[in-house]
Design a protein around this motif. Structure first.
Motif, PDB file in Angstrom:
ATOM      1  N   GLN A  38       0.820  -1.207   0.000  1.00  0.00           N
ATOM      2  CA  GLN A  38       0.000   0.000   0.000  1.00  0.00           C
ATOM      3  C   GLN A  38       0.857   1.262   0.000  1.00  0.00           C
ATOM      4  OE1 GLN A  38      -2.889   0.060   3.154  1.00  0.00           O
ATOM      5  NE2 GLN A  38      -3.252   2.250   2.988  1.00  0.00           N
ATOM      6  N   SER A  39       1.986   1.219   0.718  1.00  0.00           N
ATOM      7  CA  SER A  39       2.890   2.375   0.756  1.00  0.00           C
ATOM      8  C   SER A  39       3.825   2.398  -0.434  1.00  0.00           C
ATOM      9  CB  SER A  39       3.706   2.345   2.056  1.00  0.00           C
ATOM     10  OG  SER A  39       2.859   2.378   3.178  1.00  0.00           O
ATOM     11  N   LYS A  40       4.164   1.224  -0.934  1.00  0.00           N
ATOM     12  CA  LYS A  40       5.101   1.133  -2.051  1.00  0.00           C
ATOM     13  C   LYS A  40       4.440   1.543  -3.370  1.00  0.00           C
ATOM     14  CE  LYS A  40       8.537  -2.122  -3.938  1.00  0.00           C
ATOM     15  NZ  LYS A  40       9.723  -1.368  -3.475  1.00  0.00           N
ATOM     16  N   PHE A  41       3.140   1.200  -3.507  1.00  0.00           N
ATOM     17  CA  PHE A  41       2.404   1.537  -4.740  1.00  0.00           C
ATOM     18  C   PHE A  41       1.085   2.218  -4.367  1.00  0.00           C
ATOM     19  CE2 PHE A  41       4.672  -2.560  -5.441  1.00  0.00           C
ATOM     20  CZ  PHE A  41       5.647  -2.105  -6.318  1.00  0.00           C
ATOM     21  N   PRO A  42       1.123   3.451  -3.851  1.00  0.00           N
ATOM     22  CA  PRO A  42      -0.092   4.090  -3.321  1.00  0.00           C
ATOM     23  C   PRO A  42      -1.142   4.403  -4.388  1.00  0.00           C
ATOM     24  CG  PRO A  42       1.758   5.645  -3.359  1.00  0.00           C
ATOM     25  CD  PRO A  42       2.317   4.308  -3.697  1.00  0.00           C
ATOM     26  N   ARG A  43      -0.740   4.831  -5.579  1.00  0.00           N
ATOM     27  CA  ARG A  43      -1.719   5.164  -6.627  1.00  0.00           C
ATOM     28  C   ARG A  43      -2.395   3.907  -7.159  1.00  0.00           C
ATOM     29  NH1 ARG A  43       2.657   8.507  -7.294  1.00  0.00           N
ATOM     30  NH2 ARG A  43       2.223  10.762  -7.184  1.00  0.00           N
ATOM     31  N   LEU A  44      -1.628   2.843  -7.319  1.00  0.00           N
ATOM     32  CA  LEU A  44      -2.212   1.582  -7.775  1.00  0.00           C
ATOM     33  C   LEU A  44      -3.184   1.028  -6.735  1.00  0.00           C
ATOM     34  CD1 LEU A  44      -2.263  -0.667  -9.908  1.00  0.00           C
ATOM     35  CD2 LEU A  44      -0.315  -1.715  -8.729  1.00  0.00           C
ATOM     36  N   PHE A  45      -2.838   1.205  -5.449  1.00  0.00           N
ATOM     37  CA  PHE A  45      -3.699   0.705  -4.372  1.00  0.00           C
ATOM     38  C   PHE A  45      -5.076   1.348  -4.414  1.00  0.00           C
ATOM     39  CE2 PHE A  45      -5.273   1.511  -0.021  1.00  0.00           C
ATOM     40  CZ  PHE A  45      -5.588   0.213   0.343  1.00  0.00           C
ATOM     41  N   SER A  46      -5.158   2.613  -4.817  1.00  0.00           N
ATOM     42  CA  SER A  46      -6.457   3.307  -4.849  1.00  0.00           C
ATOM     43  C   SER A  46      -7.406   2.699  -5.879  1.00  0.00           C
ATOM     44  CB  SER A  46      -6.237   4.800  -5.133  1.00  0.00           C
ATOM     45  OG  SER A  46      -5.691   4.992  -6.427  1.00  0.00           O
ATOM     46  N   LEU A 101     -10.835  -0.456 -13.702  1.00  0.00           N
ATOM     47  CA  LEU A 101     -10.266   0.140 -14.916  1.00  0.00           C
ATOM     48  C   LEU A 101     -11.119   1.325 -15.372  1.00  0.00           C
ATOM     49  CD1 LEU A 101      -9.349  -3.134 -16.857  1.00  0.00           C
ATOM     50  CD2 LEU A 101      -7.904  -1.757 -15.331  1.00  0.00           C
ATOM     51  N   PRO A 102     -10.546   2.300 -16.064  1.00  0.00           N
ATOM     52  CA  PRO A 102      -9.139   2.351 -16.495  1.00  0.00           C
ATOM     53  C   PRO A 102      -8.233   2.903 -15.398  1.00  0.00           C
ATOM     54  CG  PRO A 102     -10.305   4.260 -17.319  1.00  0.00           C
ATOM     55  CD  PRO A 102     -11.333   3.423 -16.613  1.00  0.00           C
ATOM     56  N   LEU A 103      -6.957   2.498 -15.421  1.00  0.00           N
ATOM     57  CA  LEU A 103      -5.961   3.015 -14.489  1.00  0.00           C
ATOM     58  C   LEU A 103      -5.429   4.354 -14.978  1.00  0.00           C
ATOM     59  CD1 LEU A 103      -3.784  -0.174 -13.772  1.00  0.00           C
ATOM     60  CD2 LEU A 103      -5.707   0.686 -12.425  1.00  0.00           C
ATOM     61  N   SER A 104      -5.018   5.181 -14.029  1.00  0.00           N
ATOM     62  CA  SER A 104      -4.333   6.420 -14.409  1.00  0.00           C
ATOM     63  C   SER A 104      -2.926   6.064 -14.902  1.00  0.00           C
ATOM     64  CB  SER A 104      -4.242   7.367 -13.204  1.00  0.00           C
ATOM     65  OG  SER A 104      -3.409   6.811 -12.198  1.00  0.00           O
ATOM     66  N   GLU A 105      -2.295   7.032 -15.526  1.00  0.00           N
ATOM     67  CA  GLU A 105      -0.951   6.790 -16.057  1.00  0.00           C
ATOM     68  C   GLU A 105       0.028   6.441 -14.944  1.00  0.00           C
ATOM     69  OE1 GLU A 105       2.531   9.147 -18.628  1.00  0.00           O
ATOM     70  OE2 GLU A 105       0.512   9.992 -18.414  1.00  0.00           O
ATOM     71  N   GLN A 106      -0.052   7.183 -13.819  1.00  0.00           N
ATOM     72  CA  GLN A 106       0.857   6.902 -12.702  1.00  0.00           C
ATOM     73  C   GLN A 106       0.584   5.518 -12.102  1.00  0.00           C
ATOM     74  OE1 GLN A 106      -1.074   9.514 -13.023  1.00  0.00           O
ATOM     75  NE2 GLN A 106       0.060  11.454 -12.725  1.00  0.00           N
ATOM     76  N   ALA A 107      -0.716   5.168 -11.995  1.00  0.00           N
ATOM     77  CA  ALA A 107      -1.061   3.861 -11.442  1.00  0.00           C
ATOM     78  C   ALA A 107      -0.569   2.733 -12.345  1.00  0.00           C
ATOM     79  CB  ALA A 107      -2.563   3.764 -11.232  1.00  0.00           C
ATOM     80  N   TYR A 108      -0.675   2.930 -13.644  1.00  0.00           N
ATOM     81  CA  TYR A 108      -0.221   1.882 -14.562  1.00  0.00           C
ATOM     82  C   TYR A 108       1.294   1.699 -14.488  1.00  0.00           C
ATOM     83  CZ  TYR A 108       0.324  -0.963 -18.730  1.00  0.00           C
ATOM     84  OH  TYR A 108       0.642  -1.983 -19.589  1.00  0.00           O
ATOM     85  N   GLN A 109       2.017   2.787 -14.319  1.00  0.00           N
ATOM     86  CA  GLN A 109       3.465   2.671 -14.145  1.00  0.00           C
ATOM     87  C   GLN A 109       3.796   1.896 -12.869  1.00  0.00           C
ATOM     88  OE1 GLN A 109       4.853   6.722 -14.193  1.00  0.00           O
ATOM     89  NE2 GLN A 109       4.617   6.959 -16.424  1.00  0.00           N
ATOM     90  N   GLU A 110       3.040   2.153 -11.813  1.00  0.00           N
ATOM     91  CA  GLU A 110       3.250   1.395 -10.577  1.00  0.00           C
ATOM     92  C   GLU A 110       2.872  -0.068 -10.766  1.00  0.00           C
ATOM     93  OE1 GLU A 110       1.211   3.231  -7.358  1.00  0.00           O
ATOM     94  OE2 GLU A 110       2.616   4.937  -7.197  1.00  0.00           O
ATOM     95  N   TYR A 111       1.833  -0.336 -11.574  1.00  0.00           N
ATOM     96  CA  TYR A 111       1.443  -1.718 -11.855  1.00  0.00           C
ATOM     97  C   TYR A 111       2.578  -2.473 -12.539  1.00  0.00           C
ATOM     98  CZ  TYR A 111      -0.902  -5.677 -14.040  1.00  0.00           C
ATOM     99  OH  TYR A 111      -1.249  -6.950 -14.455  1.00  0.00           O
ATOM    100  N   GLN A 112       3.238  -1.831 -13.487  1.00  0.00           N
ATOM    101  CA  GLN A 112       4.352  -2.484 -14.174  1.00  0.00           C
ATOM    102  C   GLN A 112       5.512  -2.758 -13.206  1.00  0.00           C
ATOM    103  OE1 GLN A 112       4.805   0.512 -17.280  1.00  0.00           O
ATOM    104  NE2 GLN A 112       4.105  -0.984 -18.827  1.00  0.00           N
TER     105      GLN A 112
END
Length: 439
Positions: free
Chosen positions: A190-198, A222-233
């Motif tokens: 949750q702290s490492k990937f906060p935008r993806l967690f949302s 979906l859809p993920l934001s650009e920042q969230a998708y980068q965290e997903y990768q």
């Protein structure tokens, strides 16, 4: 212990025991004697019950009130005397600047956490097997579901947030670890990937469930934001190296690098970053009796009953005279003046070859002198000398005795020789040689 939660009246026997210990003899004890009574007797009475159940707040407050009365007011629970030191400061450990009185609320939680340690590590204990089978056999994570079970187990589960704050999970099968919010493999997702967690659909999913169904559509809105998708990768790169071990239990280790739970380590953990001034540590490391240690602790805390303290407490003295009685300088008697800058006390310190630097603040002044003094018995000599300056003052106020340097010197030497009996044989001889040099 029955099937229903105990009420306050069910703990009446503990409160009665505490009250019976407040005997009239406490009026004749020094602060050190009362502190020993509080730590050894009153604080230990509820320990057995605190190992099993969560004590009601009103019971803990009742015991704390009795401990405060014992420490500051003797056996009279109706006395109106104000405490010399705030209870919060009294509840600090000795290594953190306090006198070491136990905080019962923290101690209660520390003792009960051992049950969560046994439960999550699945120890071979009948009640552990029973609770897992009765409530979590369907794969639920205990701290991710609503409280269930008996009143006792619900109280234990309320400590999960505390437990999660001090543990790090080493993955086994990943069935008891929340993927996002638990600390596992030294990371909190949750702290490492906060935008993806949302964007996560199930924020309480286990590691096992997430890794077994790790695809974008199933786990995220979906859809993920650009920042969230980068965290997903980045997360996909991170979890590729993670493999769960089937039929292997998750193991929980403590962040103080131990796999076993001890209540003392948890109790002291909140104070880990507290660094009190060095003189507080010197007090409890000295070889003096507890009576002298408590006196010196009150001195360094500036909580001795001198005229300046009475003035701060709005206590009126006859003639509004708050000046020092050991000198004729007409200076208000503060602790610093009485023990350090008063001509009488300066003569005492000079006799002991102690020369204070009044240009520094108090603690820096003590540390500088200790370095210059180059004597391993600095704190013992300081405590004994200060105590008998205080006795000269008390003798003048209460017995109308005339303060004199010769009287202070004689009582200092007698007290030092008496305190030497508390030391080991090798230190005893060296200390007496040092004391005899002041004769």
């Amino acid at each position: 212990m029955g099937t229903t939660k105990p009420r306050v009246e069910h703990f009446g026997f503990i409160m009665n025991k505490v009250e019976r210990r407040l005997t009239t003899t406490t009026n004749f004890l020094s602060h050190a004697g009362r502190l020993e009574l509080v730590n050894s007797v009153l604080s230990s009475l509820p320990t057995y019950d605190m190992c099993t159940v969560q004590l009601p707040i009103s019971v803990i407050e009742y015991i704390d009130r009795a401990r405060r009365h014992c420490l500051w007011r003797g056996s009279d629970s109706n006395a109106k005397m104000k405490p010399l030191v705030a209870w919060k400061k009294c509840s600090k450990p000795k290594r953190k600047g306090g006198p070491g009185i136990i905080n019962l609320r923290c101690q209660n939680s520390a003792l009960l956490l051992k049950h969560l340690d046994k439960f999550y590590n699945r120890k071979e204990i009948p009640w552990v097997k029973l609770v897992w089978h009765a409530h979590y056999s369907n794969g639920d994570i205990p701290h991710a579901t609503m409280d269930k079970g008996s009143f006792w187990w619900k109280d234990i589960l309320k400590l999960c947030d505390l437990f999660k704050g001090i543990i790090n999970c080493k993955l086994g099968d990943g069935s008891t670890v929340i993927f996002w919010s638990d600390l596992w493999n030294d990371n909190v997702m949750q702290s490492k990937f906060p935008r993806l967690f949302s964007f996560a659909k199930n924020k309480k999913i286990s590691v096992l469930q997430f890794l077994s169904n790790n695809n974008l559509q199933s786990q995220f809105h979906l859809p993920l934001s650009e920042q969230a998708y980068q965290e997903y990768q980045r997360m996909q790169d991170y979890i590729q190296s993670i493999q769960v071990q089937q039929n292997t239990k998750d193991s929980w280790h403590y962040i103080w690098e131990s796999s076993s739970h001890t209540s003392s380590k948890f109790y002291n953990f909140p104070y880990r970053n507290v660094q009190p001034p060095a003189p507080f540590l010197w007090i409890w490391d000295s070889k003096c009796s507890n009576k002298l240690k408590v006196f010196s602790w009150l001195l360094i805390m500036d909580r001795l009953n001198i005229r300046n303290l009475l003035k701060r407490k709005k206590h009126k003295l006859e003639g509004n005279n708050y000046n020092c009685i050991l000198c004729i300088q007409n200076v208000e008697k503060t602790a610093f003046h009485l023990f350090f800058s008063c001509p009488f006390s300066q003569a005492c310190w000079q006799h002991l070859n102690m020369h204070w630097n009044f240009q520094s603040d108090f603690f820096q002044m003590m540390m500088q002198l200790k370095q210059q003094y180059q004597n391993s018995f600095f704190m013992e000599i300081f405590i004994i000398a200060a105590c008998h300056i205080w006795k000269q003052r008390n003798n003048f106020i209460f017995d109308r005795g005339r303060p004199s340097f010769s009287s202070w010197k004689c009582s200092f030497l007698d007290e030092a020789r008496f305190q030497a009996l508390r030391m080991s044989e090798d230190k005893h001889f060296v200390f007496l040689l040092r004391i005899d040099s002041f004769s």
